[in-house]
Scaffold this motif. Structure first.
Motif, PDB file in Angstrom:
ATOM      1  N   ALA A  68      40.013  49.341  38.483  1.00 39.00           N
ATOM      2  CA  ALA A  68      39.340  50.536  37.985  1.00 39.00           C
ATOM      3  C   ALA A  68      38.394  50.190  36.842  1.00 39.00           C
ATOM      4  N   CYS A  69      38.774  49.259  36.019  1.00 41.74           N
ATOM      5  CA  CYS A  69      37.932  48.842  34.901  1.00 41.74           C
ATOM      6  C   CYS A  69      36.644  48.203  35.410  1.00 41.74           C
ATOM      7  N   ALA A  70      36.765  47.285  36.337  1.00 42.88           N
ATOM      8  CA  ALA A  70      35.585  46.593  36.875  1.00 42.88           C
ATOM      9  C   ALA A  70      34.662  47.554  37.607  1.00 42.88           C
ATOM     10  N   ALA A  71      35.220  48.565  38.258  1.00 42.95           N
ATOM     11  CA  ALA A  71      34.430  49.526  39.018  1.00 42.95           C
ATOM     12  C   ALA A  71      33.677  50.492  38.119  1.00 42.95           C
ATOM     13  N   ASN A  72      34.138  50.650  36.892  1.00 44.22           N
ATOM     14  CA  ASN A  72      33.465  51.516  35.924  1.00 44.22           C
ATOM     15  C   ASN A  72      32.340  50.712  35.269  1.00 44.22           C
ATOM     16  N   LEU A  73      31.100  51.092  35.537  1.00 39.40           N
ATOM     17  CA  LEU A  73      29.970  50.298  35.080  1.00 39.40           C
ATOM     18  C   LEU A  73      29.790  50.310  33.569  1.00 39.40           C
TER      19      LEU A  73
END
Length: 274
Positions: A68-73
């Motif tokens: 989820a962290c990586a997917a949040n730009l």
């Protein structure tokens, strides 16, 4: 590797809207603050939070899931002082280290490039034709799409279904189908039930999708001319998070988000298919 490669066909490289034609683009992913309903907000997973009246982006330091962290730009997953990793506000790709593109993407979707050590942004990506050996070509994420190696042509971008092998074709879900020993474009008319009549990937290297609609009278699936067949319950999910339901005086309408974010990966599919 093949499954990783074709999960990444969901890279979106376009930023225009196709609402009037029933098309949608994976690059037009909705942001948290564009979502007006709790049901849509919660579908964003750990990127958004619902406060009872509105949806907003979760602060990076409150995200504990690497995916989820990586997917949040706005965020990146990085090592911390305690020896583990945590989610922090995104700064620069060059602050991240990764030997492969997959390693860099697992820290931030902003950073699909690596020089073998440091990560980089999408504008640093090579073209497929730049790569002259199969071990560097196969599965490389380029500005042209996903690269594939063929002995006769060298390194080229996979732009259509016809040249794909059986394994590659089967992995390009919603985009290609393999019948009679040939890989060809998936069509709305290939779906035979109302439940499966959702969408097809129209251009496999550009994240271009075409909505489908079910003709109850004819009992067949066909190309949707607009978003009119989508309601509050399926507007967001059927467009892969690129449209949201908006209340109007007439009741409501499914509208594209127009986020126009380059290299938005549907990271859940990416991780599942590794």
């Amino acid at each position: 590797m093949i499954k990783i490669v074709f999960a990444l066909f969901f890279v979106g490289c376009l930023g225009s809207s196709g609402q009037s034609s029933g098309q949608f683009y994976s690059s037009n992913a909705c942001t948290c603050d564009q979502l007006s309903y709790e049901s849509d907000c919660t579908k964003m997973g750990l990127q958004c939070t619902w406060n009872g009246t509105s949806c907003s982006t979760l602060d990076c330091n409150l995200i504990t899931d690497a995916t989820a962290c990586a997917a949040n730009l706005k965020c990146m997953w990085t090592p911390n002082s305690s020896g583990g990793s945590s989610c922090k506000t995104f700064t620069f790709c060059s602050q991240l280290t990764g030997a492969t593109q997959v390693a860099c993407l697992q820290m931030s979707n902003n950073c699909p490039f690596t020089d073998g050590t440091k990560c980089g942004s999408s504008n640093q990506l090579h073209s497929c034709s730049h790569l002259t050996a199969s071990q560097y070509c196969e599965g490389y994420i380029s500005q042209d799409g996903i690269c594939m190696w063929r002995d006769s042509t060298g390194c080229t971008a996979a732009t259509e279904c016809a040249p794909l092998t059986l394994a590659e074709c089967n992995s390009a879900k919603y985009g290609c189908k393999y019948t009679n020993n040939v890989c060809s474009q998936q069509l709305c008319s290939d779906y035979t039930t109302q439940q499966t009549c959702t969408f097809v990937m129209e251009t496999i290297n550009k994240g271009v999708y075409q909505l489908c609609s079910w003709d109850s009278t004819a009992g067949k699936c066909q190309i949707a001319q607009n978003y009119g067949g989508l309601g509050q319950g399926n507007c967001y999910s059927t467009t892969l998070g690129t449209a949201r339901w908006v209340s109007t005086s007439a009741g409501g309408e499914c509208l594209s988000c127009y986020a126009q974010t380059l290299f938005v990966f549907i990271i859940a599919l990416f991780i599942i298919m590794i």
